[in-house]
Design a protein around this motif. Structure first.
Motif: not given
Length: 349
Positions: A211-215, A94-97
């Motif tokens: 969490l998403h920055k790390t993932m 999933e592409q995300s910022p």
């Protein structure tokens, strides 16, 4: 890199947690690991394969006169080709910022299934060993990937450098991998896991953003594990959105087992998240003899209960001891398995 508070015995390497080195000295020399591009698309003139359930799996089709449906196959039978294990599956991204995040594919495949290392499936004594802190030391990471048997799972630190390169090297060498998530310990920020640490007092949206920055640092991992976090894992309100997100993305959660107050097990059960917890920390003492005794303890647990999980860090002494012990344990009938083989997974019963 954002400066962090460093607790330790050396100005070069400080070990704030058993899960890895802290702020190692930079080393300019890097291994030459080829980054293999995805295979080219077939020419447009190639014949169209017959539309069977296998090659339609995950695709939206619209039978004449009927509604659109998604064809779903058996996710467990569609694992990644070992020859391209270092290349991310686009359906699982999933592409995300915050970067490319793991997600469940339209056909139901999970990162946990696709990126898992195969094992025998036998019911004998099984041991999973997870070595963390990959990426923090360039030479240490290279040594761990080259020396450790492919059955050993490797966990990457979000504070590491060249993580994409090391991920590719680890996957090409046959390792299953995890991503370590920095969670708030007691005495934070004096004891600091690093940038983007998830904290108890943060609102859920901020928690998920960190969490998403790390993932998003790497791809191709089967799950996440805590890096420190005794205070965070003890707080059910803080842990719940994390475990929910892990479950929603088709990942496993590994608790390092160092905090008796952790709520991760109970929350994973409530949320239907694949879960495992470590039985033994193998290198609390960085002494070869002590590490071998802890590994023998793992074997005793596995023979008594069927399986056991150990965690450690990518110190040279740990890597050498684990490599030696694994080769001997296999000769004694112990199967060394990836961490995905020992999770409690509601989807698989």
């Amino acid at each position: 890199m954002v400066a962090t508070c460093i607790v330790g015995l050396s100005s070069l390497i400080s070990f704030t947690s058993h899960q890895g080195f802290r702020n190692p000295a930079p080393e300019p020399e890097k291994p030459q690991v080829a980054e293999v591009p995805p295979p080219p698309a077939p020419p447009s003139a190639a014949p169209t394969p017959p539309q069977t359930a296998n090659n339609l799996s995950g695709k939206v089709i619209s039978p004449e006169g009927g509604p659109k449906v998604i064809v779903v196959g058996d996710p467990n039978k569609r694992t990644q080709d070992p020859r391209t294990a270092h290349i991310p599956e686009q359906d699982l991204i999933e592409q995300s910022p915050q970067g490319p995040l793991p997600t469940i594919a339209p056909d139901g495949r999970r990162p946990l299934d696709v990126y898992a290392r195969p094992w025998s499936g036998a019911r004998g004594a099984r041991v999973a060993i997870v070595i963390g802190g990959l990426g923090l030391s360039q030479t240490g990471s290279q040594n761990a990937i080259r020396a450790l048997p492919g059955e050993v799972t490797l966990a990457f630190s979000p504070e590491g450098n060249s993580l994409g390169r090391w991920m590719q090297a680890a996957r090409q060498d046959g390792h299953e991998i995890l991503m370590q998530i920095p969670l708030e310990p007691f005495d934070y920020p004096r004891v600091n896991p690093g940038r983007n640490t998830l904290t108890v007092d943060a609102a859920a949206p901020a928690t998920l953003e960190n969490l998403h920055k790390t993932m998003g640092r790497i791809t191709n991992y089967t799950g996440v594990m805590n890096y420190m976090g005794a205070r965070f894992t003890a707080d059910a309100n803080a842990m719940t959105p994390v475990i929910q997100d892990v479950a929603r993305r088709g990942l496993l959660y590994l608790d390092d087992g160092t905090s008796a107050r952790s709520t991760a097990d109970a929350i994973a059960g409530q949320q239907g998240a694949p879960f495992a917890a470590s039985d033994v920390l193998i290198d609390a003492s960085q002494d070869r003899g002590s590490i071998l005794k802890k590994l023998d303890e793992l074997e005793r647990i596995a023979r008594a209960k069927g399986s056991a999980i150990g965690t450690g860090s990518a110190f040279d002494v740990t890597v050498e001891a684990v490599t030696s012990w694994v080769n001997e344990a296999k000769a004694r009938g112990i199967e060394i398995v990836p961490i995905s083989a020992l999770v409690r997974d509601p989807q698989n019963g």
